[in-house]
Write an enzyme that holds these catalytic residues in place. Structure first.
Site, PDB file in Angstrom:
ATOM      1  N   ASN A  14      -0.474   4.604  16.777  1.00 17.28           N
ATOM      2  CA  ASN A  14      -1.373   3.710  15.950  1.00 17.28           C
ATOM      3  C   ASN A  14      -1.857   2.277  16.715  1.00 17.28           C
ATOM      4  O   ASN A  14      -1.493   1.325  15.894  1.00 17.28           O
ATOM      5  CB  ASN A  14      -2.007   3.996  14.741  1.00 17.28           C
ATOM      6  CG  ASN A  14      -2.733   4.132  13.791  1.00 17.28           C
ATOM      7  OD1 ASN A  14      -4.214   4.092  15.084  1.00 17.28           O
ATOM      8  ND2 ASN A  14      -2.812   3.861  12.710  1.00 17.28           N
ATOM      9  N   CYS A  21       3.832  -3.159  15.509  1.00 14.69           N
ATOM     10  CA  CYS A  21       4.074  -2.052  13.872  1.00 14.69           C
ATOM     11  C   CYS A  21       3.233  -3.632  13.313  1.00 14.69           C
ATOM     12  O   CYS A  21       3.372  -4.653  13.259  1.00 14.69           O
ATOM     13  CB  CYS A  21       5.282  -2.135  13.654  1.00 14.69           C
ATOM     14  SG  CYS A  21       4.946  -2.196  11.281  1.00 14.69           S
ATOM     15  N   CYS A  66       8.888  -5.285  14.583  1.00  8.86           N
ATOM     16  CA  CYS A  66       8.481  -4.554  16.136  1.00  8.86           C
ATOM     17  C   CYS A  66       7.268  -5.154  16.433  1.00  8.86           C
ATOM     18  O   CYS A  66       5.675  -4.878  15.379  1.00  8.86           O
ATOM     19  CB  CYS A  66       8.814  -2.661  15.545  1.00  8.86           C
ATOM     20  SG  CYS A  66      10.329  -2.581  14.809  1.00  8.86           S
ATOM     21  N   SER A 101      13.558   6.427   6.056  1.00  9.41           N
ATOM     22  CA  SER A 101      12.664   6.267   7.368  1.00  9.41           C
ATOM     23  C   SER A 101      13.652   4.748   8.186  1.00  9.41           C
ATOM     24  O   SER A 101      13.138   3.466   7.485  1.00  9.41           O
ATOM     25  CB  SER A 101      11.436   6.234   7.437  1.00  9.41           C
ATOM     26  OG  SER A 101      11.174   5.240   9.064  1.00  9.41           O
ATOM     27  N   CYS A 124       3.708   8.382   1.272  1.00  4.81           N
ATOM     28  CA  CYS A 124       4.053   7.299   1.814  1.00  4.81           C
ATOM     29  C   CYS A 124       4.412   6.413   0.952  1.00  4.81           C
ATOM     30  O   CYS A 124       3.250   5.837   0.696  1.00  4.81           O
ATOM     31  CB  CYS A 124       3.233   6.933   3.274  1.00  4.81           C
ATOM     32  SG  CYS A 124       4.109   6.123   3.948  1.00  4.81           S
ATOM     33  N   GLY A 157       8.030  -1.764   5.384  1.00  2.00           N
ATOM     34  CA  GLY A 157       9.387  -2.487   4.930  1.00  2.00           C
ATOM     35  C   GLY A 157       9.951  -1.371   5.771  1.00  2.00           C
ATOM     36  O   GLY A 157      10.145  -0.898   6.104  1.00  2.00           O
ATOM     37  N   GLU A 158      11.259  -2.316   4.995  1.00  2.00           N
ATOM     38  CA  GLU A 158      12.400  -1.560   6.197  1.00  2.00           C
ATOM     39  C   GLU A 158      13.072  -1.679   4.670  1.00  2.00           C
ATOM     40  O   GLU A 158      14.163  -2.674   4.671  1.00  2.00           O
ATOM     41  CB  GLU A 158      13.900  -2.241   7.127  1.00  2.00           C
ATOM     42  CG  GLU A 158      14.381  -1.779   7.815  1.00  2.00           C
ATOM     43  CD  GLU A 158      14.990  -0.716   7.820  1.00  2.00           C
ATOM     44  OE1 GLU A 158      14.405   0.057   8.642  1.00  2.00           O
ATOM     45  OE2 GLU A 158      16.061  -0.113   7.641  1.00  2.00           O
ATOM     46  N   GLU A 160       1.290  -1.058   0.089  1.00  2.00           N
ATOM     47  CA  GLU A 160      -0.350   0.106   0.094  1.00  2.00           C
ATOM     48  C   GLU A 160       1.157   1.154  -0.239  1.00  2.00           C
ATOM     49  O   GLU A 160       1.897   1.442   0.638  1.00  2.00           O
ATOM     50  CB  GLU A 160      -1.151  -0.100   1.080  1.00  2.00           C
ATOM     51  CG  GLU A 160      -0.546   0.137   2.634  1.00  2.00           C
ATOM     52  CD  GLU A 160      -0.525  -0.682   3.735  1.00  2.00           C
ATOM     53  OE1 GLU A 160      -1.549  -1.237   3.450  1.00  2.00           O
ATOM     54  OE2 GLU A 160      -0.414  -0.285   4.762  1.00  2.00           O
ATOM     55  N   CYS A 190       7.420  -7.290   6.728  1.00  2.00           N
ATOM     56  CA  CYS A 190       9.246  -6.575   7.133  1.00  2.00           C
ATOM     57  C   CYS A 190       9.172  -7.384   8.096  1.00  2.00           C
ATOM     58  O   CYS A 190       8.516  -8.239   8.796  1.00  2.00           O
ATOM     59  CB  CYS A 190       8.848  -5.189   7.610  1.00  2.00           C
ATOM     60  SG  CYS A 190      10.385  -4.212   8.803  1.00  2.00           S
ATOM     61  N   SER A 211      13.676   5.270  13.455  1.00  2.00           N
ATOM     62  CA  SER A 211      13.140   5.130  14.543  1.00  2.00           C
ATOM     63  C   SER A 211      13.800   4.844  15.852  1.00  2.00           C
ATOM     64  O   SER A 211      14.272   3.300  15.505  1.00  2.00           O
ATOM     65  CB  SER A 211      11.908   4.011  13.839  1.00  2.00           C
ATOM     66  OG  SER A 211      11.634   4.337  12.497  1.00  2.00           O
ATOM     67  N   LEU A 212      13.613   5.562  16.864  1.00  2.00           N
ATOM     68  CA  LEU A 212      14.013   5.037  18.312  1.00  2.00           C
ATOM     69  C   LEU A 212      13.075   4.688  18.961  1.00  2.00           C
ATOM     70  O   LEU A 212      13.315   3.482  19.314  1.00  2.00           O
ATOM     71  CB  LEU A 212      15.347   6.448  18.355  1.00  2.00           C
ATOM     72  CG  LEU A 212      16.224   6.579  19.679  1.00  2.00           C
ATOM     73  CD1 LEU A 212      17.037   5.350  18.569  1.00  2.00           C
ATOM     74  CD2 LEU A 212      16.645   7.931  19.907  1.00  2.00           C
ATOM     75  N   HIS A 213      12.204   5.637  19.092  1.00  2.00           N
ATOM     76  CA  HIS A 213      10.921   5.169  20.111  1.00  2.00           C
ATOM     77  C   HIS A 213      11.533   4.791  21.980  1.00  2.00           C
ATOM     78  O   HIS A 213      10.947   4.750  22.123  1.00  2.00           O
ATOM     79  CB  HIS A 213      10.527   3.739  19.788  1.00  2.00           C
ATOM     80  CG  HIS A 213       9.863   3.717  17.905  1.00  2.00           C
ATOM     81  ND1 HIS A 213       9.433   4.615  17.852  1.00  2.00           N
ATOM     82  CD2 HIS A 213      10.508   2.423  16.906  1.00  2.00           C
ATOM     83  CE1 HIS A 213       8.792   4.193  16.231  1.00  2.00           C
ATOM     84  NE2 HIS A 213       9.430   3.624  15.912  1.00  2.00           N
ATOM     85  N   CYS A 252       1.703   2.102   8.317  1.00  2.00           N
ATOM     86  CA  CYS A 252       1.932   0.565   8.513  1.00  2.00           C
ATOM     87  C   CYS A 252       1.499  -0.527   8.173  1.00  2.00           C
ATOM     88  O   CYS A 252       1.298  -0.963   9.181  1.00  2.00           O
ATOM     89  CB  CYS A 252       3.041   0.637   9.645  1.00  2.00           C
ATOM     90  SG  CYS A 252       3.450   2.227  10.021  1.00  2.00           S
TER      91      CYS A 252
HETATM   92  N1  SAH Z   1      10.995   0.172   8.707  1.00  2.00           N
HETATM   93  C1  SAH Z   1      10.724   1.384   8.690  1.00  2.00           C
HETATM   94  C2  SAH Z   1      10.095   2.489   8.059  1.00  2.00           C
HETATM   95  C3  SAH Z   1       8.127   2.149   7.853  1.00  2.00           C
HETATM   96  S1  SAH Z   1       7.776   2.423   9.579  1.00  2.00           S
HETATM   97  C4  SAH Z   1      10.956   2.062  10.078  1.00  2.00           C
HETATM   98  O1  SAH Z   1      10.094   1.250  11.093  1.00  2.00           O
HETATM   99  O2  SAH Z   1      11.300   3.356  10.178  1.00  2.00           O
HETATM  100  C5  SAH Z   1       7.564   4.118   9.453  1.00  2.00           C
HETATM  101  C6  SAH Z   1       7.515   5.216  10.837  1.00  2.00           C
HETATM  102  O3  SAH Z   1       5.823   4.347  11.215  1.00  2.00           O
HETATM  103  C7  SAH Z   1       7.998   4.122  11.445  1.00  2.00           C
HETATM  104  O4  SAH Z   1       8.756   5.315  12.291  1.00  2.00           O
HETATM  105  C8  SAH Z   1       7.754   3.478  13.013  1.00  2.00           C
HETATM  106  O5  SAH Z   1       8.402   2.918  13.943  1.00  2.00           O
HETATM  107  C9  SAH Z   1       6.406   3.981  13.070  1.00  2.00           C
HETATM  108  N2  SAH Z   1       5.465   3.230  12.848  1.00  2.00           N
HETATM  109  C10 SAH Z   1       4.888   1.264  12.950  1.00  2.00           C
HETATM  110  N3  SAH Z   1       3.712   0.911  13.526  1.00  2.00           N
HETATM  111  C11 SAH Z   1       2.977   2.491  14.274  1.00  2.00           C
HETATM  112  C12 SAH Z   1       2.621   2.144  15.158  1.00  2.00           C
HETATM  113  N4  SAH Z   1       1.388   1.629  15.273  1.00  2.00           N
HETATM  114  N5  SAH Z   1       2.370   4.018  15.379  1.00  2.00           N
HETATM  115  C13 SAH Z   1       2.499   4.391  15.222  1.00  2.00           C
HETATM  116  N6  SAH Z   1       3.425   4.572  14.599  1.00  2.00           N
HETATM  117  C14 SAH Z   1       3.776   3.391  13.741  1.00  2.00           C
HETATM  118 FE1  SF4 Z   2       9.644  -2.714   9.851  1.00  2.00          FE
HETATM  119 FE2  SF4 Z   2       9.492  -0.372  10.339  1.00  2.00          FE
HETATM  120 FE3  SF4 Z   2       7.024  -1.766  11.454  1.00  2.00          FE
HETATM  121 FE4  SF4 Z   2       9.692  -1.980  12.277  1.00  2.00          FE
HETATM  122  S1  SF4 Z   2       8.157  -0.233  12.273  1.00  2.00           S
HETATM  123  S2  SF4 Z   2       8.195  -3.383  11.981  1.00  2.00           S
HETATM  124  S3  SF4 Z   2      11.260  -1.890  11.225  1.00  2.00           S
HETATM  125  S4  SF4 Z   2       7.861  -1.414   9.092  1.00  2.00           S
END
Ligand code: SAH
Ligand code: SF4
Length: 373
Positions: free
Chosen positions: A318, A137, A134, A219, A123, A185-186, A110, A130, A242-244, A361
């Site tokens: 989300n 996600c 995580c 990202s 986006c 995806g990453e 998508e 992926c 994406s540190l979190h 995502c």
């Molecule tokens: N894999 C890469 C890029 C795709 S995800 C990455 O992780 O950076 C894009 C962004 O959406 C990342 O910062 C990810 O951490 C964030 N993300 C993933 N799931 C999410 C969710 N449920 N709520 C908010 N942000 C989320």
């Molecule tokens: Fe993959 Fe990014 Fe989702 Fe982590 S947050 S599972 S790296 S898409």
């Protein structure tokens, strides 16, 4: 938690079925070579690239500089249709549109198109699924299906540019201005296809879309080898990490790849990227209620970033279906911001565009999969 399988061999295709080759898979030089192997003069490749990237013309019958009887077969060979629209959903009065695409082997991915007053952002997905696992996600929960080819990634961008030019979003025809690799995806785990795509975006006509590198954001979850490699490319795209969370203990669970590359190493790689490109990088931080939104974590993050050229994007979580986690309370979010600002760290709370259409995502593709399973 098990450590996800990481594809460390760059561009090693993961379960890749033969994706038809597309001119977007090749460098401008290679496109000319390919034309020759098809028995065409090299300049045909340049003509087709112009139709594809500059005119966004997907009907070969409009390619009037190519003899009529050759158009269809050249189009089939150089610009085969790699993505087919399954459905679109819109929200925000049509200003946000999420497209679900079917690839040639039935795989679903998508992209999300968002019109703002001053820009239009798409986006896009770089992989189907992926492998990084995580737990917050939707894409991560489904695992990795396969890498996308450069053609498949570029097709999402060209489709978005076409939608803008055709005036498909309210407000009339416009230009696609920004591209973010924040869909499924990453991106750095599909390195070569992503870098080829970056060239397709940045290269001026006739070789690419001619969109400025600064309007492109890659990202990453923090694949240090990928960040280092990208640094060497000398492309001035914006890097988002994406540190979190600022502590390794929690990050090991939120972002399992952290057991391979620790926060210190990830930030050092981002700093080197910033040094080489002069581009401030972003720190993505999904705020999860009572998990990573405590004021001591904001304080630690502030100390970590205060002397770095980084900008923090806070994303209200989300929640994915069945998840026990949810977004932070308003007051905790405000306090988190206040503490960071106290350290002089630039911080933005991301808007939640597309939330009601599962804009983040992998959620639409996940929903479609459930419907069709
Ligand atoms: N894999 C890469 C890029 C795709 S995800 C990455 O992780 O950076 C894009 C962004 O959406 C990342 O910062 C990810 O951490 C964030 N993300 C993933 N799931 C999410 C969710 N449920 N709520 C908010 N942000 C989320
Ligand atoms: Fe993959 Fe990014 Fe989702 Fe982590 S947050 S599972 S790296 S898409």
């Amino acid at each position: 938690m098990s450590i996800p399988e990481v594809n460390l061999v760059f561009d090693e295709p993961v379960q890749r079925k033969k994706v038809p080759k597309h001119l977007a898979d090749y460098s401008p030089q290679e496109r000319r070579e390919v034309a020759k192997t098809l028995g065409l003069p090299a300049f045909r490749a340049t003509q087709v690239a112009t139709h594809y990237f500059s005119h966004l013309a997907d009907d070969p019958q409009t390619w009037t500089d190519i003899p009529a009887e050759m158009r269809q077969s050249i189009a089939d060979q150089l610009t085969p249709k790699l993505i087919e629209l399954v459905r679109s959903v819109t929200c925000d009065d049509g200003m946000t549109r999420k497209d679900l695409w079917k690839l040639h082997d039935g795989t679903l991915v998508e992209s999300v198109l968002m019109r703002y007053t001053d820009r239009v952002t798409v986006c896009i997905s770089s992989q189907a699924g992926c492998g990084m696992g995580c737990p917050f996600c939707a894409t991560g929960q489904a695992g990795l299906t396969r890498n996308l080819s450069a053609g498949e990634i570029t097709e999402q961008i060209v489709a978005a540019a076409r939608a803008c030019a055709n005036g498909e979003l309210p407000g009339g025809p416009t230009r696609l201005s920004n591209i973010v690799f924040m869909g499924m995806g990453e991106p750095l785990a599909n390195y070569n296809a992503v870098v080829r795509t970056l060239h397709n975006i940045i290269d001026p006509a006739p070789d690419g879309l001619g969109i400025s590198a600064r309007s492109v954001t890659v990202s990453t979850v923090g694949l240090v080898n990928g960040i280092e490699k990208l640094t060497e490319e000398g492309l001035s795209v914006t890097l988002a990490v994406s540190l979190h969370t600022p502590d390794d203990e929690l990050r090991d669970t939120l972002v399992p790849i952290n057991s391979r590359w620790k926060i210190k190493e990830v930030l050092a790689a981002a700093d080197a990227y910033e040094k080489k490109t002069g581009r401030r990088y972003s720190i993505e931080y999904a705020l999860i209620r009572d998990i990573n939104d405590q004021s001591w974590r904001s304080d630690l993050l502030g100390r970590l970033l205060k002397n770095r050229n980084a900008h923090v994007n806070l994303i209200p979580l989300n929640p994915t279906p069945g998840s026990k986690w949810t977004a932070s309370r308003r007051e905790d979010e405000a306090e988190f911001v206040r503490i960071l600002e106290g350290y002089g760290v630039p911080v933005t709370v991301r808007d939640t565009r597309g939330r009601e259409i599962d804009g983040a995502c992998g959620q639409l593709a996940a929903a479609e999969k459930t419907r069709t399973d």
